[in-house]
Design a protein around this motif. Sequence first.
Motif, short mmCIF file in Angstrom:
data_model
loop_
_atom_site.label_atom_id
_atom_site.label_comp_id
_atom_site.label_asym_id
_atom_site.label_seq_id
_atom_site.Cartn_x
_atom_site.Cartn_y
_atom_site.Cartn_z
N LYS A 1 0.78 -1.11 0.07
CA LYS A 1 -0.09 0.04 0.00
C LYS A 1 1.12 1.30 0.04
O LYS A 1 0.58 2.14 -0.73
CB LYS A 1 -0.89 0.06 1.22
CG LYS A 1 -1.99 -1.09 1.22
CD LYS A 1 -2.97 -0.86 2.40
CE LYS A 1 -4.13 -2.08 2.21
NZ LYS A 1 -4.78 -2.09 3.53
N ILE A 2 1.89 1.31 0.78
CA ILE A 2 2.71 2.41 1.04
C ILE A 2 3.67 2.32 -0.32
O ILE A 2 3.97 3.82 -0.80
CB ILE A 2 3.74 2.39 2.01
CG1 ILE A 2 3.01 2.38 3.32
CG2 ILE A 2 4.68 3.40 1.94
CD1 ILE A 2 3.74 2.03 4.67
N ALA A 3 3.98 1.39 -0.91
CA ALA A 3 4.62 1.50 -2.35
C ALA A 3 3.90 2.14 -3.46
O ALA A 3 4.22 3.00 -4.21
CB ALA A 3 4.93 0.02 -2.90
N VAL A 4 2.50 2.26 -3.43
CA VAL A 4 1.36 2.60 -4.27
C VAL A 4 1.53 4.19 -4.02
O VAL A 4 1.49 5.12 -4.88
CB VAL A 4 0.03 2.03 -4.26
CG1 VAL A 4 -0.86 2.75 -5.15
CG2 VAL A 4 0.21 0.47 -4.80
N ALA A 5 1.50 4.60 -2.59
CA ALA A 5 1.36 5.93 -2.31
C ALA A 5 2.97 6.76 -2.51
O ALA A 5 2.95 7.78 -2.70
CB ALA A 5 1.17 5.97 -0.76
N LEU A 6 3.95 5.62 -2.89
CA LEU A 6 5.04 6.45 -3.09
C LEU A 6 5.02 6.48 -4.82
O LEU A 6 6.13 6.66 -5.12
CB LEU A 6 6.37 5.44 -2.59
CG LEU A 6 6.74 5.72 -1.31
CD1 LEU A 6 7.55 4.42 -0.92
CD2 LEU A 6 7.10 6.95 -1.03
N ASN A 7 4.23 6.02 -5.22
CA ASN A 7 4.00 6.37 -6.98
C ASN A 7 4.45 5.08 -7.61
O ASN A 7 4.95 5.49 -8.68
CB ASN A 7 4.55 7.70 -7.19
CG ASN A 7 3.45 8.72 -6.89
OD1 ASN A 7 2.38 8.81 -6.67
ND2 ASN A 7 4.11 9.86 -6.63
N PHE A 8 4.70 4.08 -7.22
CA PHE A 8 4.95 2.86 -7.86
C PHE A 8 3.63 2.31 -8.50
O PHE A 8 2.56 2.46 -7.89
CB PHE A 8 5.41 1.68 -6.89
CG PHE A 8 7.05 2.06 -6.50
CD1 PHE A 8 8.06 1.71 -7.28
CD2 PHE A 8 7.30 2.65 -5.40
CE1 PHE A 8 9.40 1.94 -7.01
CE2 PHE A 8 8.61 2.93 -4.96
CZ PHE A 8 9.58 2.58 -5.84
N PRO A 9 3.49 2.06 -9.58
CA PRO A 9 2.47 1.62 -10.27
C PRO A 9 1.60 0.63 -9.58
O PRO A 9 2.43 -0.54 -9.10
CB PRO A 9 2.97 1.20 -11.82
CG PRO A 9 4.27 1.49 -11.96
CD PRO A 9 4.93 1.63 -10.57
N THR A 10 0.53 0.54 -9.65
CA THR A 10 -0.38 -0.18 -8.75
C THR A 10 -0.43 -1.65 -9.25
O THR A 10 -0.34 -2.57 -8.49
CB THR A 10 -2.05 0.25 -8.84
OG1 THR A 10 -2.08 1.71 -8.28
CG2 THR A 10 -2.79 -0.83 -8.00
#
Length: 144
Positions: free
Chosen positions: A102-111
């Motif tokens: 979830k945090i990776a997505v918030a860091l702008n890694f593609p969903t």
Amino acid sequence: MSISDLYSSGKHKQEIGHFASVVKIAKIDGIISEGEQKSLDKAAKRLNISEEEYKEILKNPENYPVNPPIDYDDRIERLYSLTKMIFADGVVDKHEVAILRKIAVALNFPTDNAEKVCDEAVHLILNGNELDDFTVAIRKVNAV
């Protein structure tokens, strides 16, 4: 307010958001182990988190947004430190990995690629990779 003050406060908001993310991972199992506590203390010092901010963030890390850095390598470095926190207590928990995604997505890694990126991040830390090798590998997995 000068431009340097704006940059400074924006940067500090990013640091607070990152520290809150680290705290979320540390608290996921309901307790903060000795290893996690040492990692939190080290992160707080590195991120210039005051003692007052530390206490507030520890109480309610959900109150602080992620505020991802613009620079891709800085985002990878955040992923690196978050992944290292997963290993701080010596146990990799599936709930920790889920919040990491979830945090990776918030860091702008593609969903659609966050799971693959996080799985690789865990594998890299498990195998003792340092930041430079971690960055190269995550760039390959994320094709950037």
